[in-house]
Design a protein around this motif. Structure first.
Motif, short mmCIF file in Angstrom:
data_model
loop_
_atom_site.label_atom_id
_atom_site.label_comp_id
_atom_site.label_asym_id
_atom_site.label_seq_id
_atom_site.Cartn_x
_atom_site.Cartn_y
_atom_site.Cartn_z
N GLY A 16 0.78 -1.24 0.00
CA GLY A 16 0.00 0.00 0.00
C GLY A 16 0.80 1.28 0.00
N TYR A 17 2.13 1.18 -0.07
CA TYR A 17 2.95 2.39 -0.08
C TYR A 17 2.98 3.00 -1.48
CZ TYR A 17 4.65 1.42 4.62
OH TYR A 17 4.74 1.23 5.97
N GLU A 18 3.09 4.32 -1.52
CA GLU A 18 3.09 5.05 -2.78
C GLU A 18 4.45 5.62 -3.14
OE1 GLU A 18 0.05 7.99 -2.37
OE2 GLU A 18 -1.58 6.51 -2.21
N ALA A 19 5.34 5.74 -2.16
CA ALA A 19 6.66 6.33 -2.43
C ALA A 19 7.65 5.86 -1.38
CB ALA A 19 6.59 7.85 -2.45
N LEU A 20 8.93 5.88 -1.77
CA LEU A 20 10.03 5.50 -0.90
C LEU A 20 10.99 6.67 -0.76
CD1 LEU A 20 10.97 2.02 -2.44
CD2 LEU A 20 9.40 2.46 -0.54
N LEU A 21 11.73 6.67 0.34
CA LEU A 21 12.85 7.59 0.53
C LEU A 21 14.14 6.81 0.34
CD1 LEU A 21 11.03 8.93 3.52
CD2 LEU A 21 12.14 10.61 2.05
N ALA A 22 15.06 7.33 -0.46
CA ALA A 22 16.33 6.65 -0.73
C ALA A 22 17.46 7.67 -0.74
CB ALA A 22 16.27 5.91 -2.06
N ASP A 23 18.64 7.21 -0.39
CA ASP A 23 19.82 8.07 -0.34
C ASP A 23 20.33 8.40 -1.74
OD1 ASP A 23 22.24 9.15 1.26
OD2 ASP A 23 23.15 7.81 -0.21
N TRP A 24 20.53 9.67 -2.03
CA TRP A 24 21.00 10.10 -3.34
C TRP A 24 22.48 9.77 -3.54
CZ3 TRP A 24 20.33 11.89 -8.18
CH2 TRP A 24 21.40 12.51 -8.80
N ASP A 25 23.31 10.08 -2.56
CA ASP A 25 24.76 10.13 -2.78
C ASP A 25 25.35 8.80 -3.22
OD1 ASP A 25 25.57 12.99 -1.65
OD2 ASP A 25 24.04 12.15 -0.34
N ASN A 26 25.06 7.72 -2.48
CA ASN A 26 25.64 6.43 -2.85
C ASN A 26 25.09 5.93 -4.18
OD1 ASN A 26 27.49 5.93 -0.82
ND2 ASN A 26 25.96 5.10 0.56
N VAL A 27 23.80 6.13 -4.41
CA VAL A 27 23.19 5.67 -5.66
C VAL A 27 23.77 6.42 -6.85
CG1 VAL A 27 21.03 5.57 -6.96
CG2 VAL A 27 21.07 4.89 -4.56
N ALA A 28 23.80 7.75 -6.76
CA ALA A 28 24.25 8.57 -7.88
C ALA A 28 25.71 8.31 -8.23
CB ALA A 28 24.04 10.04 -7.57
N ASN A 29 26.49 7.90 -7.25
CA ASN A 29 27.90 7.63 -7.50
C ASN A 29 28.09 6.55 -8.55
OD1 ASN A 29 30.77 7.93 -6.80
ND2 ASN A 29 30.56 5.88 -5.92
N PHE A 30 27.12 5.65 -8.68
CA PHE A 30 27.21 4.57 -9.66
C PHE A 30 26.40 4.85 -10.92
CE2 PHE A 30 28.70 2.62 -5.82
CZ PHE A 30 29.65 1.71 -6.25
N HIS A 31 25.93 6.10 -11.05
CA HIS A 31 25.19 6.50 -12.25
C HIS A 31 25.76 7.82 -12.79
CE1 HIS A 31 21.94 3.52 -12.19
NE2 HIS A 31 21.97 3.62 -10.88
N PRO A 32 26.97 7.79 -13.32
CA PRO A 32 27.58 9.04 -13.81
C PRO A 32 26.80 9.66 -14.96
CG PRO A 32 28.85 7.12 -14.50
CD PRO A 32 27.85 6.63 -13.50
#
Length: 647
Positions: free
Chosen positions: A137-153
């Motif tokens: 039933g959840y509509e959205a999640l909170l996730a950390d930008w910094d670690n994720v973005a580091n692997f998506h140049p």
């Protein structure tokens, strides 16, 4: 004018690893009461597990009533996470679903609310979890930008300032709000009187842009303001209520800034910023399970480190298997979720560790799950030759007794193409790959100590079963103690079973990796090669390996021995190309080993090179939580299989 929509949320956790149970009332009084007072002046988000809410109610029954009133009045947005802070990418899919379901049930009962926004526990995210949260039933999640973005140049920097959508493994998407590690550390430093209010407000103002943006000011622990958990020797001196006063001054200052608006977390989902609402796949082959904060935080932290993560996780897996056999009541599932929580696997205090072990052993005893595997033994002939040839209707292989029964090569029915085995020293031009590479070996490494392996002479016996299967038992002496290795080569299936027993004095602080499976590159097509495993979801997460450099087992620092891993929560890891498939199967009730991939194509940038790809299983890693203390004494057993087949 463009507006910066800023928000803050506070993570509440009375199961915090280094907080003793008798300190909980102090935490409620020193941290959680001031937090509600802050909410009366500024809109904030509050996240807690159902377990923490129940613990708060025992300390201060009126606190939940006051929180519920603030939620009804729009001063607080409650954010969900489940019954317990358990790491989704390490749990079977049924346990993830139960944890979310039981959490929502408790939220409705205690607060009269069903949250639509979730903070993923420890922000350990995997694509397979998207469906789990949507189905809950959840509509959205909170996730950390910094670690994720580091692997998506390839991502645009502006992506960090707007709501996005996370693409799940089953093709569905869920709303996504970014948290910001630097921003929350700035607010912590201000509260602890390490930076000035002017410096902090300059930082926030500096996040404004030419179009509307969002900024997460805070998304971390509430227990570090007005209280000190005592986890680190370098903690700032506790300044009590003054820290919450500074927090209030910070939020008031932010609200007064020109072009900045303080909002509830979910309000940011409506912001239309430049580059917002992209459908993004957060995970990559190199980083399949993103986690919060610094790189020292990775999946191994709750899987194979701590005091005895592998032992207690195996016990939880056995209890789960018992619960699945019958219609168990919610109370049993709640207790299992609690016992699988992350805080028992990190900086847990001695008193709480002993209590946890008693509770875990009691649940094992109630469900009769603590039986030990049968001893390793076979009646067969003794082998003195170095090379051992194996032939069954399904497998042709050769073992090296001088190298602990490592597999030199193995071919499987129906085509009997050699798919896995050893690669000799000097095969690759790349200096990083010029060592010998094996299949089926074990390696233990500890800081400042010689490497310990099973690549020594194995005292060996061999037996043929009535169905044509062949069993080989080897004993290898090491400086740590004896390793017994039983390998079964099946007659009716292209599968090799391993049953290992480590009769070691101690495992100490280091990494122990098993079942190295080295692909013979000539048999595989790098263009179509991929790996897949479940990480808490019902759908496996699959990653293409073409042009990827993947080193999950690479150390982060002298203190952290691995970078990431695969939960293998349904018990398997697959390497496959367009023609062949190799599976690593794990007996999670004996030891829920996690998966690591090492892949590169040396020289591929020059149009040359040879494929190197290896999967392995980790039983132990090193990080700052490692404090050896076995849940149950005695030799350690590890069971896994290598299985081949067509795609």
């Amino acid at each position: 004018m463009a507006t910066l929509h800023a928000f803050a949320l506070f993570h509440l956790n009375l199961a915090f690893s280094s907080i003793e149970e008798e300190q909980r009332a102090t935490v409620v009084r020193a941290c959680y009461r001031p937090l509600l007072a802050l909410a009366q002046r500024h809109p904030i988000g509050i996240e807690a597990t159902a377990y923490t809410l129940e613990a708060i109610r025992r300390c201060d029954p009126a606190w939940l009533d006051d929180l519920a009133a603030l939620i009804r009045n729009g001063r607080v947005e409650f954010i969900g996470s489940g019954h317990a802070q358990a790491i989704g990418p390490l749990l079977p899919a049924d346990v993830v679903a139960a944890n979310l379901r039981l959490g929502n049930l408790a939220y409705r009962q205690m607060l009269g609310v069903t949250p639509k926004l979730a903070l993923v526990n420890e922000q350990a995210y995997a694509g397979g979890l998207v469906a789990q949260y949507l189905d809950a039933g959840y509509e959205a999640l909170l996730a950390d930008w910094d670690n994720v973005a580091n692997f998506h140049p390839d991502w645009l920097p502006e992506f960090r300032y707007g709501p996005q959508r996370a693409l799940g493994s089953d093709g569905r998407g869920i709303g996504l709000i970014w948290t910001n590690t630097v921003a929350f550390q700035k607010l912590q430093r201000l509260a602890h009187d390490d930076i000035t209010l002017d410096d902090y407000l300059k930082f926030v103002s500096g996040q404004c842009g030419e179009s509307d943006r969002t900024l997460c000011l805070y998304a971390s622990d509430a227990e570090i303001f007005g209280f000190r958990p005592g986890r680190y020797r370098t903690e700032e001196a506790n300044q009590g209520g003054r820290e919450w006063q500074r927090m209030g001054e910070a939020l008031a200052g932010v609200a007064a800034l020109e072009d900045v608006k303080l909002v509830l977390p979910s309000e940011t989902l409506q912001v239309k910023s430049e580059g917002s609402n992209q459908m993004l796949r957060l995970e990559t082959a190199a980083y399949p399970v993103p986690v919060k904060k610094q790189r020292k935080y990775n999946l191994t932290r709750w899987a194979v480190t701590g005091r005895d993560d592998i032992g207690v996780n195996a016990a939880c897996q056995r209890i789960y298997a018992a619960l699945k056999k019958k219609a168990s009541p919610d109370a049993d599932w709640r207790e299992l979720c609690r016992l699988w929580a992350s805080d028992f696997r990190t900086h847990i205090t001695e008193a709480r560790w002993q209590g946890f072990c008693r509770d875990l052993a009691a649940m094992e005893a109630r469900f009769k799950t603590s039986h030990a595997p049968a001893p390793l033994a076979i009646a067969g002939e003794t082998i003195s030759d170095r090379a051992i040839t194996i032939e069954t209707p399904a497998i042709r292989a050769e073992l090296d007794r001088r190298r602990g029964l490592a597999i030199r090569h193995a071919a499987f029915a129906p085509d009997f193409v050699a798919l896995i085995g050893g690669i000799a020293h000097g095969h690759f031009d790349d200096i990083a790959l010029q060592a010998d590479w094996y299949t089926g070996d074990c390696v233990f490494e500890a800081p400042g100590e010689p490497k310990v392996t099973d690549l020594e002479w194995a005292t060996t016996r061999i037996a043929r079963d009535a169905d044509g299967s062949i069993r080989v038992l080897g004993e290898i002496a090491t400086p740590q103690g004896l390793i017994r290795k039983l390998m079964t080569f099946h007659a009716e299936s292209p599968q090799i079973d391993f049953d290992l027993e480590f009769d070691w004095r101690n495992f100490g602080r280091g990494s122990l990796r098993l079942a190295h499976v080295t692909l013979l590159g000539e048999a595989f097509d790098d263009e179509s090669l991929s790996f897949a495993a479940h990480n808490g979801g019902r759908t496996p997460d699959r990653f293409a390996l073409k042009d990827q450099i993947v080193e999950h087992g690479a150390p982060v620092s002298f203190l952290v021995s691995a970078s990431c891993g695969l939960g293998m929560t349904e018990g398997w890891l697959e390497l496959a190309d367009a023609r062949h498939r190799i599976e690593l199967l794990v007996d999670r009730q004996t030891a829920p080993l996690i998966g690591l991939i090492n892949h590169r194509r040396p020289g591929a940038e020059k149009g040359a090179g040879k494929l190197f790809c290896q999967a392995m299983l980790s039983a132990l890693e090193l990080d700052d939580t490692r404090k050896p203390a076995p849940y149950r004494a005695g030799p350690r057993r590890f069971r896994f299989s290598i299985k081949a087949g067509p795609v």
